[in-house]
Structure formats: structure tokens, C-alpha cells
Design a protein around this motif. Structure first.
Motif, PDB file in Angstrom:
ATOM      1  N   LEU A 203      53.628   8.036   8.180  1.00  0.00           N
ATOM      2  CA  LEU A 203      53.898   6.835   9.415  1.00  0.00           C
ATOM      3  C   LEU A 203      53.736   6.712  10.184  1.00  0.00           C
ATOM      4  CD1 LEU A 203      57.738   5.084   8.350  1.00  0.00           C
ATOM      5  CD2 LEU A 203      55.558   4.501   7.933  1.00  0.00           C
ATOM      6  N   GLU A 204      53.606   8.208  10.567  1.00  0.00           N
ATOM      7  CA  GLU A 204      53.437   9.331  11.590  1.00  0.00           C
ATOM      8  C   GLU A 204      51.215   9.692  11.513  1.00  0.00           C
ATOM      9  OE1 GLU A 204      54.755  13.176  10.822  1.00  0.00           O
ATOM     10  OE2 GLU A 204      57.040  12.728  11.465  1.00  0.00           O
ATOM     11  N   LEU A 205      50.626   9.392  10.670  1.00  0.00           N
ATOM     12  CA  LEU A 205      49.640   9.432  10.240  1.00  0.00           C
ATOM     13  C   LEU A 205      48.879   7.702  10.621  1.00  0.00           C
ATOM     14  CD1 LEU A 205      46.753  10.572   9.697  1.00  0.00           C
ATOM     15  CD2 LEU A 205      47.213   9.990   7.356  1.00  0.00           C
ATOM     16  N   LEU A 206      49.910   7.406  10.099  1.00  0.00           N
ATOM     17  CA  LEU A 206      49.424   5.457  10.420  1.00  0.00           C
ATOM     18  C   LEU A 206      49.691   5.234  11.419  1.00  0.00           C
ATOM     19  CD1 LEU A 206      48.370   2.793   9.563  1.00  0.00           C
ATOM     20  CD2 LEU A 206      51.356   2.023   8.818  1.00  0.00           C
ATOM     21  N   THR A 207      50.499   5.871  12.290  1.00  0.00           N
ATOM     22  CA  THR A 207      50.650   5.631  13.861  1.00  0.00           C
ATOM     23  C   THR A 207      49.222   5.845  14.689  1.00  0.00           C
ATOM     24  OG1 THR A 207      52.646   5.894  14.142  1.00  0.00           O
ATOM     25  CG2 THR A 207      51.636   6.425  16.140  1.00  0.00           C
ATOM     26  N   ARG A 208      48.865   7.436  13.824  1.00  0.00           N
ATOM     27  CA  ARG A 208      47.205   7.242  14.525  1.00  0.00           C
ATOM     28  C   ARG A 208      46.734   6.318  14.333  1.00  0.00           C
ATOM     29  NH1 ARG A 208      50.605  11.452  14.773  1.00  0.00           N
ATOM     30  NH2 ARG A 208      50.572  13.420  16.348  1.00  0.00           N
ATOM     31  N   ALA A 209      46.563   6.024  13.224  1.00  0.00           N
ATOM     32  CA  ALA A 209      45.255   5.438  12.559  1.00  0.00           C
ATOM     33  C   ALA A 209      45.414   3.945  13.728  1.00  0.00           C
ATOM     34  CB  ALA A 209      45.217   5.113  11.413  1.00  0.00           C
ATOM     35  N   THR A 227      40.709  10.934  11.669  1.00  0.00           N
ATOM     36  CA  THR A 227      40.340  12.062  11.401  1.00  0.00           C
ATOM     37  C   THR A 227      40.530  13.301  10.995  1.00  0.00           C
ATOM     38  OG1 THR A 227      41.007  12.759  13.729  1.00  0.00           O
ATOM     39  CG2 THR A 227      39.055  10.749  13.635  1.00  0.00           C
ATOM     40  N   SER A 228      40.237  14.192  10.715  1.00  0.00           N
ATOM     41  CA  SER A 228      40.535  15.541   9.812  1.00  0.00           C
ATOM     42  C   SER A 228      41.813  15.595  10.987  1.00  0.00           C
ATOM     43  CB  SER A 228      39.503  16.668  10.177  1.00  0.00           C
ATOM     44  OG  SER A 228      38.478  16.860   9.312  1.00  0.00           O
ATOM     45  N   ASP A 229      41.587  15.467  12.802  1.00  0.00           N
ATOM     46  CA  ASP A 229      42.633  16.735  13.193  1.00  0.00           C
ATOM     47  C   ASP A 229      43.645  15.579  13.111  1.00  0.00           C
ATOM     48  OD1 ASP A 229      41.328  17.791  14.441  1.00  0.00           O
ATOM     49  OD2 ASP A 229      40.286  16.370  16.605  1.00  0.00           O
ATOM     50  N   MET A 230      44.369  14.063  12.585  1.00  0.00           N
ATOM     51  CA  MET A 230      45.098  13.539  12.317  1.00  0.00           C
ATOM     52  C   MET A 230      45.459  13.814  11.829  1.00  0.00           C
ATOM     53  SD  MET A 230      44.161   9.260  12.976  1.00  0.00           S
ATOM     54  CE  MET A 230      42.711   9.053  14.052  1.00  0.00           C
ATOM     55  N   TYR A 231      44.711  14.981  10.683  1.00  0.00           N
ATOM     56  CA  TYR A 231      45.622  15.175   9.058  1.00  0.00           C
ATOM     57  C   TYR A 231      46.643  16.319   9.132  1.00  0.00           C
ATOM     58  CZ  TYR A 231      42.756  12.689   6.054  1.00  0.00           C
ATOM     59  OH  TYR A 231      42.262  11.568   5.079  1.00  0.00           O
ATOM     60  N   ASP A 232      45.928  16.927  10.316  1.00  0.00           N
ATOM     61  CA  ASP A 232      46.538  18.692  10.609  1.00  0.00           C
ATOM     62  C   ASP A 232      47.415  18.446  11.647  1.00  0.00           C
ATOM     63  OD1 ASP A 232      43.744  20.205   9.537  1.00  0.00           O
ATOM     64  OD2 ASP A 232      43.047  20.036  11.353  1.00  0.00           O
ATOM     65  N   ALA A 233      47.730  17.235  12.418  1.00  0.00           N
ATOM     66  CA  ALA A 233      48.388  16.543  13.426  1.00  0.00           C
ATOM     67  C   ALA A 233      49.995  16.583  12.788  1.00  0.00           C
ATOM     68  CB  ALA A 233      48.710  15.926  14.570  1.00  0.00           C
ATOM     69  N   THR A 234      49.553  15.833  11.660  1.00  0.00           N
ATOM     70  CA  THR A 234      50.919  15.321  10.819  1.00  0.00           C
ATOM     71  C   THR A 234      51.611  15.846   9.798  1.00  0.00           C
ATOM     72  OG1 THR A 234      49.312  13.761   9.883  1.00  0.00           O
ATOM     73  CG2 THR A 234      50.332  13.320  11.817  1.00  0.00           C
ATOM     74  N   GLY A 235      49.890  16.769   9.038  1.00  0.00           N
ATOM     75  CA  GLY A 235      50.653  17.541   7.167  1.00  0.00           C
ATOM     76  C   GLY A 235      50.694  16.544   6.835  1.00  0.00           C
ATOM     77  N   ALA A 236      49.792  14.734   6.624  1.00  0.00           N
ATOM     78  CA  ALA A 236      49.315  14.195   5.764  1.00  0.00           C
ATOM     79  C   ALA A 236      47.959  14.674   5.475  1.00  0.00           C
ATOM     80  CB  ALA A 236      49.575  12.926   6.141  1.00  0.00           C
ATOM     81  N   ASN A 237      47.593  13.872   4.051  1.00  0.00           N
ATOM     82  CA  ASN A 237      46.373  14.156   3.355  1.00  0.00           C
ATOM     83  C   ASN A 237      45.931  12.662   2.841  1.00  0.00           C
ATOM     84  OD1 ASN A 237      48.195  13.378   1.384  1.00  0.00           O
ATOM     85  ND2 ASN A 237      48.083  15.011   0.268  1.00  0.00           N
ATOM     86  N   ALA A 238      44.476  12.591   2.481  1.00  0.00           N
ATOM     87  CA  ALA A 238      44.165  11.618   2.035  1.00  0.00           C
ATOM     88  C   ALA A 238      44.581  10.535   1.118  1.00  0.00           C
ATOM     89  CB  ALA A 238      42.576  11.849   1.675  1.00  0.00           C
ATOM     90  N   GLU A 239      45.546  10.906   0.335  1.00  0.00           N
ATOM     91  CA  GLU A 239      46.378  10.469  -0.498  1.00  0.00           C
ATOM     92  C   GLU A 239      47.234   9.562   0.388  1.00  0.00           C
ATOM     93  OE1 GLU A 239      49.789  11.576  -3.211  1.00  0.00           O
ATOM     94  OE2 GLU A 239      48.304  12.486  -3.585  1.00  0.00           O
ATOM     95  N   LEU A 240      47.682   9.669   1.157  1.00  0.00           N
ATOM     96  CA  LEU A 240      48.783   9.181   2.052  1.00  0.00           C
ATOM     97  C   LEU A 240      48.152   7.735   2.911  1.00  0.00           C
ATOM     98  CD1 LEU A 240      51.185  11.541   3.116  1.00  0.00           C
ATOM     99  CD2 LEU A 240      51.453  10.126   1.389  1.00  0.00           C
ATOM    100  N   THR A 241      46.627   7.851   2.418  1.00  0.00           N
ATOM    101  CA  THR A 241      45.905   6.793   3.713  1.00  0.00           C
ATOM    102  C   THR A 241      45.894   5.509   3.143  1.00  0.00           C
ATOM    103  OG1 THR A 241      43.771   7.015   3.332  1.00  0.00           O
ATOM    104  CG2 THR A 241      45.020   8.304   4.942  1.00  0.00           C
ATOM    105  N   ASP A 242      46.523   5.407   1.864  1.00  0.00           N
ATOM    106  CA  ASP A 242      45.739   4.218   0.259  1.00  0.00           C
ATOM    107  C   ASP A 242      46.891   3.127   1.430  1.00  0.00           C
ATOM    108  OD1 ASP A 242      45.113   2.727  -2.190  1.00  0.00           O
ATOM    109  OD2 ASP A 242      47.468   3.130  -2.919  1.00  0.00           O
ATOM    110  N   GLY A 243      45.756   1.849   1.338  1.00  0.00           N
ATOM    111  CA  GLY A 243      46.667   0.889   1.798  1.00  0.00           C
ATOM    112  C   GLY A 243      46.395   0.761   3.521  1.00  0.00           C
ATOM    113  N   PHE A 244      45.394   1.545   3.914  1.00  0.00           N
ATOM    114  CA  PHE A 244      45.575   1.615   5.419  1.00  0.00           C
ATOM    115  C   PHE A 244      44.495   0.404   5.490  1.00  0.00           C
ATOM    116  CE2 PHE A 244      46.778   5.970   7.427  1.00  0.00           C
ATOM    117  CZ  PHE A 244      48.244   5.805   6.738  1.00  0.00           C
TER     118      PHE A 244
END
Length: 319
Positions: A203-209, A227-244
């Protein structure tokens, strides 16, 4: 198609060892259909190895057999190799593509633009999911469905139909899903696992997206970017973008949704989704990718803004 299914059933009856794989970054249909086929084969006494280039996403770790997936192919021969849901052979990954199979290669897919690379190619773009093709094979074999196999098939179907919200949710999809429930699958339990158990960082990654939302083509198309910076800021990875990608698609009037996912400074994955009126497979094909009428994707080289400009030009020209 009936003849092809019978040929595959004959291969299963005649052989003892099977290697199964699917595409990179496996989604619910890729994981569910592969594990369902593996479950069935094991229960009829076959030796089975399931190999994925990328790990099983945490979201699907509840599926039976998910802990048996191999990151590498064992040094042995297999009588038959199944490739599920890849669209293009290269998407099975370098290790599988360079592996000396030495046996029959069977291609199961429902992508509109799928390559016919197998000894047997069971391809049906009218199937809601590759899991449906696995169900047809199991049924033709005469196997009485067990709960573990049913759970994997049910997950494959609801994943690729968006819980029966997408236009590919045809009568067969509902019928097969209903049969899986009759075999003991708990629909609410699966829904809870898939939609009600999100990690906070998603959800933190989704907020930025969501803050990157762009609406183009007079409101007929919209995009999100990670972006790559968003992964760094949230600790999330590409796997968690499913459904965005479904968020821009949900906007009233939007016919095409675009999702830009940065891989590095010079590469980006681009996903397209359609509400049905526009064939987005053409957009992906123009950029070297492929997919379905309503869902397609590609990997594009270049800077992020350059890639977005190229994609927007292609979409604008069509819409």
C-alpha cells in the motif's frame, strides 16, 4: 483440438518423468496451472519437477506444491516437458530454453499470439486461463479431481479473469470454477488469501504510484508508473505491483490502462490492459512484446520519459 488433447493424454500415459515450467515473473494463472498439472501428475504416479525462472510470488505460497518449485533444473533427462502460459518460448527463461530436453515438448497456452514451438501445441485464445486447458487434459484423462489440484485450478481461473470481472470470464470459466468448489475449494478462503492479506509496504508503494497518474487521449487512456526509487523508499519489490494497472483502468471513460514498471535506468516493463473495445496486444507487439486482446506487455529499452513518450505516441495513433 480434441485430437491434440488426446495426444497429450497419450503422452502422459506412456511416460514416467515430466518437467514443467512457465513464464518469468509468474502470475496466478502461471503458478496455479503449473501446480495443478504437477499435482495431477504426481497423484497418478509420475515423477515431476516444476521449474520456475523466478520464485513463486508470496501471494501464491498457499497453493499446494508451491514449496516444491525448483529454481534450477536437475541434471537428468525427462520424457516430457510442459511449457505453460508463456506466449513466447524465450519467456520460459534462459535455463529452460538451453536445457537439452531430449523428449516431447508440450505447449499449453491461451495467448492470442502464442508461438507454436511444441511437439504438441494446445493453444486456445478462447480459454479464460491456461488452467482451463489443464482442466481439459485432466478431464480427458478420466481423473477424478482431488482438492489440492482443484484449489490450484480455481486460483488460476479467478486470477486470469480478475475474479470473473474481465471479458474472458466465459461460461466455461464459471462452470469449471463451480466444479472446483464442489471438490472442496473454499471460495472465501482463496479470496482472503489473494485480496485481504496485503503487506503494508504494498500500500505504501501504491500510494506513490497513484501520485504518477496520467490521463491521455482525451480521457480514453491512463497510466501509472513505479520507479526504482519507489522500491527503495518502501522496501517493496516488483512482485507487489500485481494489479496496479487496474487502478487507471477503473477510471470512467478510460479504455486503455498502461503500467510502467522501471527495471533499471535503461529498461522498463510496460503493461497494457483494455476494457474490451481496444486490442492492446497490438500496442505490445509494436514494441516487441505480445499478449491477449485485453492484456499484453513488453520490455522496452531507454530512459523512462523516452519510453513513456514512445508508448503514448503508439496509443494516441490508435485511439
Amino acid at each position: 483440438m480434441t485430437e491434440t488433447i488426446q495426444n497429450i493424454v497419450d503422452e502422459i500415459r506412456a511416460n514416467g518423468s515430466f518437467l514443467l515450467t512457465t513464464h518469468e515473473s509468474p502470475d496466478g494463472d502461471a503458478v496455479g496451472s503449473s501446480l495443478a498439472l504437477a499435482s495431477f501428475l504426481r497423484r497418478i504416479g509420475k515423477q515431476v519437477c516444476v521449474h520456475f525462472r523466478d520464485p513463486v510470488p508470496e501471494l501464491f505460497a498457499f497453493l499446494p506444491g508451491s514449496d516444491t518449485v525448483n529454481p534450477h533444473i536437475p541434471e537428468q533427462d525427462f520424457n516430457v516437458s510442459f511449457v505453460l502460459d508463456v506466449g513466447e518460448f524465450r519467456r520460459a527463461g534462459d535455463e529452460f530454453c538451453s536445457f537439452r530436453r531430449g523428449g516431447t515438448l508440450i505447449n499449453l497456452d491461451h495467448h492470442l499470439s502464442c508461438e507454436c514451438f511444441g511437439s504438441h501445441n494446445l493453444i486456445d485464445s478462447g480459454a479464460a486461463a491456461t488452467g482451463i486447458l489443464v482442466y481439459r487434459i485432466i478431464t480427458a484423462f478420466g481423473y477424478a479431481m482431488d482438492r489440492d489440484t482443484a484449489l490450484c485450478l480455481y486460483t488460476a481461473i479467478i486470477s486470469d479473469t480478475g475474479s470473473f470481472r474481465y471479458s474472458n470470464a466465459n461460461r466455461e470459466a464459471f462452470t469449471v470454477a463451480g466444479e472446483m468448489i464442489e471438490q472442496g475449494v473454499n471460495a472465501w478462503s482463496v479470496a482472503e488469501r489473494l485480496y485481504e492479506s496485503q503487506p503494508q509496504k504494498r500500500l505504501e508503494l501504491l500510494t506513490r504510484a497513484l501520485a504518477t497518474l496520467e490521463v491521455i487521449c482525451g480521457g480514453r487512456a491512463a497510466s501509472l508508473t513505479v520507479t526504482s526509487d519507489m522500491y527503495d523508499a518502501t522496501g517493496a519489490n516488483a512482485e507487489l505491483t500485481d494489479g496496479f494497472v487496474n487502478y487507471p483502468r477503473s477510471i470512467r471513460g478510460v479504455e486503455v490502462a498502461i503500467f510502467f514498471r522501471q527495471l533499471d535506468e535503461c529498461t522498463c516493463k510496460v503493461g497494457f490492459r483494455s476494457k474490451g473495445a481496444v486490442n492492446v496486444a497490438g500496442f505490445a507487439a509494436a514494441l516487441g512484446g505480445g499478449g491477449h486482446h485485453n492484456a499484453a506487455g513488453c520490455t522496452v529499452s531507454g530512459g523512462l520519459e523516452e519510453i513513456k513518450s514512445r508508448v503514448y505516441d503508439i496509443v494516441n495513433a490508435s485511439l
